[in-house]
Design an enzyme around this catalytic site. Structure first.
Site, PDB file in Angstrom:
ATOM      1  N   SER A 153      -2.711   7.835   7.986  1.00 41.33           N
ATOM      2  CA  SER A 153      -2.220   9.129   8.458  1.00 41.33           C
ATOM      3  C   SER A 153      -1.557   8.962   9.822  1.00 41.33           C
ATOM      4  O   SER A 153      -1.734   7.948  10.494  1.00 41.33           O
ATOM      5  CB  SER A 153      -3.376  10.128   8.551  1.00 41.33           C
ATOM      6  OG  SER A 153      -3.994  10.293   7.290  1.00 41.33           O
TER       7      SER A 153
ATOM      8  N   LEU B 120      -8.359   9.446  13.107  1.00 40.22           N
ATOM      9  CA  LEU B 120      -7.292   9.854  12.194  1.00 40.22           C
ATOM     10  C   LEU B 120      -7.039   8.613  11.364  1.00 40.22           C
ATOM     11  O   LEU B 120      -6.701   7.564  11.916  1.00 40.22           O
ATOM     12  CB  LEU B 120      -6.046  10.274  12.978  1.00 40.22           C
ATOM     13  CG  LEU B 120      -4.861  10.823  12.174  1.00 40.22           C
ATOM     14  CD1 LEU B 120      -5.248  12.107  11.440  1.00 40.22           C
ATOM     15  CD2 LEU B 120      -3.665  11.077  13.081  1.00 40.22           C
ATOM     16  N   ASP B 121      -7.251   8.691  10.050  1.00 41.02           N
ATOM     17  CA  ASP B 121      -7.304   7.455   9.271  1.00 41.02           C
ATOM     18  C   ASP B 121      -6.011   6.644   9.367  1.00 41.02           C
ATOM     19  O   ASP B 121      -4.956   7.158   9.727  1.00 41.02           O
ATOM     20  CB  ASP B 121      -7.721   7.723   7.817  1.00 41.02           C
ATOM     21  CG  ASP B 121      -6.660   8.420   6.992  1.00 41.02           C
ATOM     22  OD1 ASP B 121      -5.575   7.845   6.835  1.00 41.02           O
ATOM     23  OD2 ASP B 121      -6.923   9.524   6.479  1.00 41.02           O
ATOM     24  N   LYS B 122      -6.128   5.376   9.059  1.00 41.55           N
ATOM     25  CA  LYS B 122      -5.052   4.411   9.293  1.00 41.55           C
ATOM     26  C   LYS B 122      -3.741   4.828   8.634  1.00 41.55           C
ATOM     27  O   LYS B 122      -2.657   4.640   9.204  1.00 41.55           O
ATOM     28  CB  LYS B 122      -5.483   3.033   8.784  1.00 41.55           C
ATOM     29  CG  LYS B 122      -4.480   1.920   9.065  1.00 41.55           C
ATOM     30  CD  LYS B 122      -5.031   0.569   8.651  1.00 41.55           C
ATOM     31  CE  LYS B 122      -4.050  -0.555   8.984  1.00 41.55           C
ATOM     32  NZ  LYS B 122      -4.597  -1.894   8.644  1.00 41.55           N
TER      33      LYS B 122
END
Length: 236
Positions: A106, A102-104
């Site tokens: 988000s 889960l990208d940084k």
């Protein structure tokens, strides 16, 4: 363990690492079986002693799956050189690692486990496992925008078309989206294709596991019926 299994599968099911990473470590000579360096294709049977570096590997380790409410700014990696890595942030007493990413920027639900085989099953794109998000954008959400998003979007940077998905408006500048794939920065790229910019991205569900009212920065262990339902979905 009542029968022999390949060494990479053994390491994966023991929660040490994925099969792919196991193959890499075998090639590096990190893995031994009964004191001898393992080679690709070796099998492990009852009574065999497997070492991963200096650690003795046991199949008796309890399976752990955690639902974590990741804050923005935390990175979904087990790399120690990343000071904001999620493993150190969660600080669970047993070794667990994130399933997927889960990208940084988000936040929301990320699963962590010590079971390599379960991680592999959840991450396999061909399994079409659902992941649900609430997305806030910089301008009003229109029905045309949602329809185009749901039909699949060509992503120039990745040279691919996204799978069809489910979208639903939940606010003037917010929508729900359910994906069955996990391309890099997929939702952000999809929105950018229609000149929308993501202001906030929160994941609220993976398969049957829901974020619910889990407080940001905390975790809970997946047990009972929730665990049984997850296993059933992975078998399907």
């Amino acid at each position: 363990m009542s029968e022999s299994v390949r060494i990479n599968k053994y390491l994966s099911e023991a929660g040490i690492c994925s099969r792919r990473e196991a193959d890499r470590q075998i090639e590096r000579g990190t893995v031994t079986i009964n004191g001898k360096a393992a080679v690709m294709g070796d099998k492990v049977g009852p009574g065999d002693i497997v070492m991963y570096g200096k650690k003795k590997v046991s199949m008796e380790e309890e399976a752990v799956i955690l639902a974590v409410n990741k804050p923005a700014g935390i990175v979904c990696t087990s790399e120690k050189r990343e000071k904001d890595n999620i493993v150190d942030y969660v600080n669970y007493p047993k070794r667990v690692y994130p399933i997927g990413r889960l990208d940084k920027n988000s936040h929301g639900l990320i699963l962590m486990t010590n079971q390599g085989e379960i991680a592999n099953e959840i991450m396999r794109s061909r399994n079409f496992h659902e992941k649900e998000y609430i997305v806030k954008v910089n301008r009003d959400v229109t029905e045309e925008f949602l329809q185009k998003m749901s039909q699949g979007v060509y992503l120039e940077e990745l040279k691919t078309v996204t799978r069809s998905c489910i979208t639903e408006k939940v606010g003037r500048r917010a929508f729900r989206i359910i994906l069955t794939q996990g391309l890099n920065r997929q939702i952000r790229r999809m929105c950018e294709a229609f000149h929308y910019r993501v202001i906030d991205l929160k994941r609220i569900r993976i398969l049957n596991i829901r974020l619910g009212d889990l407080k940001e920065g905390t975790y809970r262990k997946i047990t009972g019926q929730e665990w049984e339902e997850l296993q059933e979905q992975l078998k399907g």
